[in-house]
Structures are given as structure tokens and as C-alpha cells.
Design an enzyme around this catalytic site. Structure first.
Site, PDB file in Angstrom:
ATOM      1  CB  CYS A  24      -7.777   9.898 -10.569  1.00 18.38           C
ATOM      2  SG  CYS A  24      -8.267   9.635  -8.539  1.00 18.38           S
ATOM      3  CG  HIS A  68      11.336   9.532  -5.607  1.00 14.95           C
ATOM      4  ND1 HIS A  68      11.461   8.775  -4.636  1.00 14.95           N
ATOM      5  CD2 HIS A  68      10.955  10.902  -5.214  1.00 14.95           C
ATOM      6  CE1 HIS A  68      11.396   9.426  -3.572  1.00 14.95           C
ATOM      7  NE2 HIS A  68      10.922  10.819  -3.853  1.00 14.95           N
ATOM      8  CD  GLU A 107      -4.972   5.022  -5.369  1.00 13.13           C
ATOM      9  OE1 GLU A 107      -5.547   5.994  -5.497  1.00 13.13           O
ATOM     10  OE2 GLU A 107      -4.587   4.328  -6.236  1.00 13.13           O
TER      11      GLU A 107
END
Length: 120
Positions: A24, A68, A107
């Protein structure tokens, strides 16, 4: 009664405080699912707690800021864990969305968190 509206957000991030070998720590993206929950009494006249359009309207500026985008570049999300993201969203909605009860951030389809304003 709780009502909620779900939103899908496509965004990139990296977690800067994980060990160097942690996956991550590398730049990656998620299809985040965010649920905004409102608690209240059902109105006898309308038959609802809140119009879902009101939840969408309150969340729209947040959506535009996140979708985005590279989350690490957004002020307050320099360490954009799901936990920090849920608190960040809460703090932006708590004064504009009456009855805000919880924010859920997924997520992935099987990992996420629930924030109910405990720290505020």
C-alpha cells in the site's frame, strides 16, 4: 430509522506511513464505495426521513473533490487511509447534513470502515 445513499469514487492513493515493503506504500487505485447515512424520524406527510436527492446534493462537492483524483494531494488527506477518508468526509458533511449518523468507506468489496463521529 436510517437511510443512506451510496456513491462510487475512483481515486488513486498511497499510504506514506507503512513499512517500505508494504504494497500500500506504492501508488495504486481503488473503486471506493462511500455510504452516507442519515438518522431521523419518518415524516408522516412525506413518508421519508430525508429526500435522497438532499443527501446527493450535500455530497456532490465532496464527490467532485475526490473522484478521479490523487487523494494524497488533497488537503487533510495526506495519509488517505479508509479511516482518515471517512473522518474527512464526516467533517465536511456534519454541519450541512442534518441527522448525519455514519460514513462507511469500502476500499474493496470486502474491506472498509465505519465512522460515526466519535472523535468530533
Amino acid at each position: 430509522m436510517d437511510v443512506f445513499k451510496a456513491f462510487s469514487i475512483e481515486a488513486a492513493h498511497r499510504l506514506p506511513h507503512v513499512p517500505p515493503e508494504h504494497k500500500c506504500g506504492r501508488l495504486h487505485g481503488h473503486s471506493f464505495k462511500v455510504e452516507v447515512h442519515v438518522r431521523g424520524k419518518v415524516c408522516g406527510e412525506t413518508g421519508w426521513v430525508m429526500d435522497f436527492a438532499d443527501i446527493k446534493r450535500a455530497f456532490q462537492p465532496i464527490f467532485e473533490q475526490l473522484d478521479h483524483h490523487y487523494l494524497n494531494e488533497i488537503e487533510g488527506l495526506e495519509n488517505p487511509t479508509s479511516e482518515n477518508l471517512s473522518k474527512w468526509i464526516w467533517r465536511r458533511l456534519r454541519h450541512t447534513l442534518p441527522g448525519l449518523n455514519k460514513i462507511i468507506v469500502n476500499e474493496t468489496c470486502d474491506s472498509g470502515c465505519i465512522y460515526q463521529g466519535e472523535d468530533d
